[in-house]
Scaffold this motif. Structure first.
Motif, PDB file in Angstrom:
ATOM      1  N   LEU A   6      34.591  46.098  47.351  1.00 51.39           N
ATOM      2  CA  LEU A   6      35.672  45.562  46.288  1.00 51.39           C
ATOM      3  C   LEU A   6      36.339  46.782  45.558  1.00 51.39           C
ATOM      4  CD1 LEU A   6      34.094  42.092  45.294  1.00 51.39           C
ATOM      5  CD2 LEU A   6      35.828  42.670  47.040  1.00 51.39           C
ATOM      6  N   PRO A   7      37.378  46.612  45.037  1.00 50.44           N
ATOM      7  CA  PRO A   7      38.550  45.507  45.485  1.00 50.44           C
ATOM      8  C   PRO A   7      38.921  45.927  46.890  1.00 50.44           C
ATOM      9  CG  PRO A   7      39.386  46.995  44.056  1.00 50.44           C
ATOM     10  CD  PRO A   7      38.130  47.757  44.182  1.00 50.44           C
ATOM     11  N   THR A  37      47.118  36.756  45.730  1.00 49.14           N
ATOM     12  CA  THR A  37      46.482  38.158  45.512  1.00 49.14           C
ATOM     13  C   THR A  37      47.136  39.218  46.410  1.00 49.14           C
ATOM     14  OG1 THR A  37      44.536  36.691  44.875  1.00 49.14           O
ATOM     15  CG2 THR A  37      44.280  39.106  45.103  1.00 49.14           C
ATOM     16  N   ASP A 150      36.126  33.459  45.603  1.00 46.27           N
ATOM     17  CA  ASP A 150      35.326  34.036  44.535  1.00 46.27           C
ATOM     18  C   ASP A 150      34.724  35.412  45.096  1.00 46.27           C
ATOM     19  OD1 ASP A 150      36.296  32.112  42.914  1.00 46.27           O
ATOM     20  OD2 ASP A 150      34.345  30.922  43.230  1.00 46.27           O
ATOM     21  N   THR A 151      33.987  35.382  46.101  1.00 46.16           N
ATOM     22  CA  THR A 151      33.444  36.411  46.652  1.00 46.16           C
ATOM     23  C   THR A 151      34.511  37.547  47.057  1.00 46.16           C
ATOM     24  OG1 THR A 151      31.581  34.891  47.729  1.00 46.16           O
ATOM     25  CG2 THR A 151      31.877  37.511  48.561  1.00 46.16           C
ATOM     26  N   GLY A 153      36.815  38.093  45.103  1.00 53.02           N
ATOM     27  CA  GLY A 153      37.313  38.634  43.711  1.00 53.02           C
ATOM     28  C   GLY A 153      38.625  38.047  43.470  1.00 53.02           C
TER      29      GLY A 153
END
Length: 354
Positions: A6-7, A37, A150-151, A153
């Motif tokens: 991530l990201p 996103t 959520d994983t 982000g």
């Protein structure tokens, strides 16, 4: 397995969730978070034809990849080739079975995120490069899907389904409801499993009380298999009931539910569609558990029948659905009273997309 780097900045994303209408509905909030996103990303969804109409015209989706399973084993390889041709760089495998694992692996995407080994089936986890953390098996499926977001982000900005109809679809819905009394409640009559059904006489009692006590009409929804059930409800309830069993598509259900005051009925795919449109849903449970599948936003209106064997997760009940018999019309009407007291239970004013 290693942690995700991530990201991320994926350009081409594939969601794999082939099956049930209720599951596809409950995964839509992840799609909307992906689009918010990654506004420039190309996002596709692999799905079977039964649930595909839910994805039509979705503002967050670029493409629907259809796996036509009913055409036999020969349909799988051409489907895999179509997936591979699109060169995805991120795959989200929500299905957790071997078949979806094969689709994920065959895509060639360098990042493939699936369920943890503890929650997957048929060695699905072996086909993916990364997994989410373990989730309780008996927890809301929508919450399980949101764990993927959520994983990754992805910023959390609430739960949004973004189901919309085109103008011509809105017009068709209005035509279907031409004989319905307004305001009205939706009654879901059936389910894929006979063990989940409620009863015609009980449904008729609720419809009669809605009309007499609140001036609320009833619209009966179901497949062609529930036509006889619906006729029994009409014969018992008397008065005007709009019986649309066997006449509606999934797209029609969206528009009908958007116009309803609330909905009630057993565990079924349309129950989740109703919840996704934002109306209150009174859900009736016996053979299955609301802990995993309660309609989003209407957990307070869950009614569960009790029996020593409930939830049994069997398709056919050998003891005449004792658990469902213990959900009386009086219990449903008490939930109706609570629904009508809730400020959010307001009439819908449709706004079509062009």
């Amino acid at each position: 397995m290693p942690s995700l780097p991530l990201p991320l900045a994926p350009r081409r994303i594939l969601i794999i969730l082939l099956g049930a209408i209720g599951d596809v509905t409950r995964a839509l909030p992840v799609l909307t978070r992906l689009r918010r996103t990654y506004p420039a990303a190309y996002i596709a969804w692999a799905v079977e034809p039964a649930a595909a109409p839910l994805l039509d015209y979705h503002p967050a989706l670029n493409e629907v990849l259809l796996y036509r399973r009913t055409r036999g084993p020969g349909a799988f390889l051409p489907f895999l080739q179509e997936v591979r041709r699109r060169r995805f760089d991120l795959v989200l495998d929500f299905q957790r079975h071997a078949k979806s694992g094969v689709v994920s692996w065959w895509s060639g995407a360098p990042l493939r995120l699936g369920f943890h080994r503890e929650n997957s089936k048929e060695a699905n986890w072996l086909f993916n490069t990364h997994t989410i953390a373990p989730v309780p098996d008996f927890s809301l499926k929508l919450g399980q899907y949101l764990t993927f977001a959520d994983t990754l982000g992805l910023p959390h900005d609430g739960v949004h389904f973004d189901l919309r109809l085109r103008e011509e679809e809105e017009q068709r819905v209005e035509a279907l409801l031409a004989t319905a009394s307004r305001p009205f409640a939706v009654s879901f009559l059936g389910s894929r499993w006979p063990s989940r059904f409620w009863f015609p006489q009980a449904t008729a009692s609720v419809a009669r009380a809605l009309r007499q006590n609140y001036g609320i009409g009833s619209v009966l929804l179901g497949s062609k298999g529930e036509i006889a059930f619906a006729q029994q409800v009409q014969d018992s309830a008397g008065g005007e009931i709009a019986n649309l069993c066997g006449q509606t598509s999934l797209r029609d259900l969206i528009g009908i539910c958007q116009r309803a005051r609330f909905a009630f009925g057993p565990d079924c795919g349309p129950m989740h569609i109703a919840a996704a449109t934002g109306i209150p849903v009174i859900s009736l449970w016996g053979a299955t558990s609301p802990v995993r599948s309660a309609p989003w936003g209407s957990e307070e209106f869950v009614l569960q029948g009790t029996a020593a064997c409930s939830p049994c997760y069997t398709r056919q009940c050998p003891i005449e659905r004792v658990c469902m018999q213990r959900i009386t019309p009086e219990r449903v009407l008490e939930a109706v009273r609570k629904v009508l007291e809730r400020k959010e239970a307001i009439s819908y004013q449709p706004s079509a997309i062009s």
